[in-house]
Design an enzyme around this catalytic site. Sequence first.
Site, PDB file in Angstrom:
ATOM      1  N   GLY A  29      -8.449  16.009 -41.277  1.00 31.78           N
ATOM      2  CA  GLY A  29      -8.628  15.406 -39.956  1.00 31.78           C
ATOM      3  C   GLY A  29      -8.367  16.433 -38.874  1.00 31.78           C
ATOM      4  N   TYR A 173      -3.893  -1.135 -42.316  1.00 30.67           N
ATOM      5  CA  TYR A 173      -3.352   0.134 -41.809  1.00 30.67           C
ATOM      6  C   TYR A 173      -1.861   0.235 -42.132  1.00 30.67           C
ATOM      7  CZ  TYR A 173      -2.383   3.908 -38.451  1.00 30.67           C
ATOM      8  OH  TYR A 173      -2.004   5.087 -37.863  1.00 30.67           O
TER       9      TYR A 173
END
Lengths: 268, 254
Positions: A29, A173
């Site tokens: 990322g 999440y």
Amino acid sequence: MPSRTPGTETSSTFADAISLGGRHAVVTGGARGIGAETARELACLGATVSLLDIEPGGAERTAADFRGNDLSARGFDCDVASEQSVADAFAQATEEAGPIAILINNAGATSFVPFLETTEADWDKLIAVNLTGTFLCSRAAAVSMRAHGWGRIVNISSVAGKRGGGFLGRTPYSAAKAGVIGFTKALAREVASDGVTVNAIAPGPMDTDMTQILREDADLLERIVSQVPLRRRGLPHEVADAVCFLCSGLGSYLTGETINVDGGIAME
Amino acid sequence: MTFTTRTRLDGEAALVTGAAAGIGRATALLLAEQGATHVVLVDLDADGLATTAQAAENHGARTTRSTLDVADWAAVEQLVESIGEINILVNAAGNIASSPFDLLELSEWQATIDSHLKGCFVTSRLLAPGMVERGRGRIVNVASVAGKRGGGFLGKTAYAAAKAGVDGLTKVTARELAPHGIRVNSVNPGLTDTRRLTPLREDPSVWKRCLAAVPLDREAEPREIANAIIWLASDAAAYVTGETMNVDGGVAME
């Protein structure tokens, strides 16, 4: 004499202890936000960084920007949730920059869908990127770390995984990020004798693209910030600093630990 | 600005309790090495303080030494009035208490709670007003994994209770002082190579059992704990407060 974690016995000064001279660090990322800032700070400490990102060409664009500032950086397209994609990217990074000594599992995704509207596809996607991606990348990197008797893995979790959401990110999440903390501890135990430490960072509310929604909703932002003891959101470099602490000689005696970088919101 | 610059402490004034040896001494030296200009050293051991002071001065810091009891409000108050602005406080003082619970006297209990826990309260309470006034301060308390795990290696009930109390105090003061720009954190060391380990090392079977509980399979050097303290005290931890960080080789994993 018990085995010593490298980085402690030869560090005569603080400056020596924080140097990452020549170590190869992979940041997933890495194209934007916390990942890009972390990669930049690691490179500033002397690491050679490989940025991985799912956005086609995104990692290489950021890496080119770093190289323009005399930092050693490369970028590779990678979907951390795909075993093949991870294998390809790690092989390529290793071929170009040598064995991987540092891995920052930062790639992540969130969603704001309430539980009763969450589909199986929503669930699978967030578990895949946040949790399975951490597993796949760690496995790909741990081989060379074990072979060299030294390694640092830092997983970016979230206070959502500790508190059970509350601000941003809901059930999948939170479940994935709590899973990252469990994974961190189990892996820490397994690889400790190989000179590899594994820790996590649990950021609180950050000012990044992933929390774009807060840039558009002033009321929600105010409600969140009012619950943060330090009364503000965190900045990407503040997570990067915690990563630098853990990856340098400064963090040599921490393993299995999750550091909250959250302005005090999680205090547990 | 980079991580390297944010970990510098140039021009800072700091106070370290328990500075005569071990983690306190290592921290005092690192503060000086990182650019602190005034380091106030507190400990009951005057000889140890002199050694620490000399080493800190070799790094270019000015030092002030004080042999007071950190739980003595009046004495600490007098010191605080005489030393000027302090923006970094590190509480590393405390005696080890080793009596088993069924033999623990109230006096030993009280002395342990006072030196570890009340000492943190008194120094924080008397230095915080100045930090609030200046809108800047960082406090780092040295707790222990014994407070999280309930002893196990060193220190029994009184020590574990005092150190768990230190983590509690850390979090409450972090909440209360955060709006004033003050961060409060603690480190929780595991087995650390200080004179406190001597009794454990004397018996090889005990020492072996201790190390077996440590995933990293070794004790920490005091310097490794000090490194964590310096990070927390620096601007490289600007968004970290109320954190009770284990620096323990993986012993506590909770």
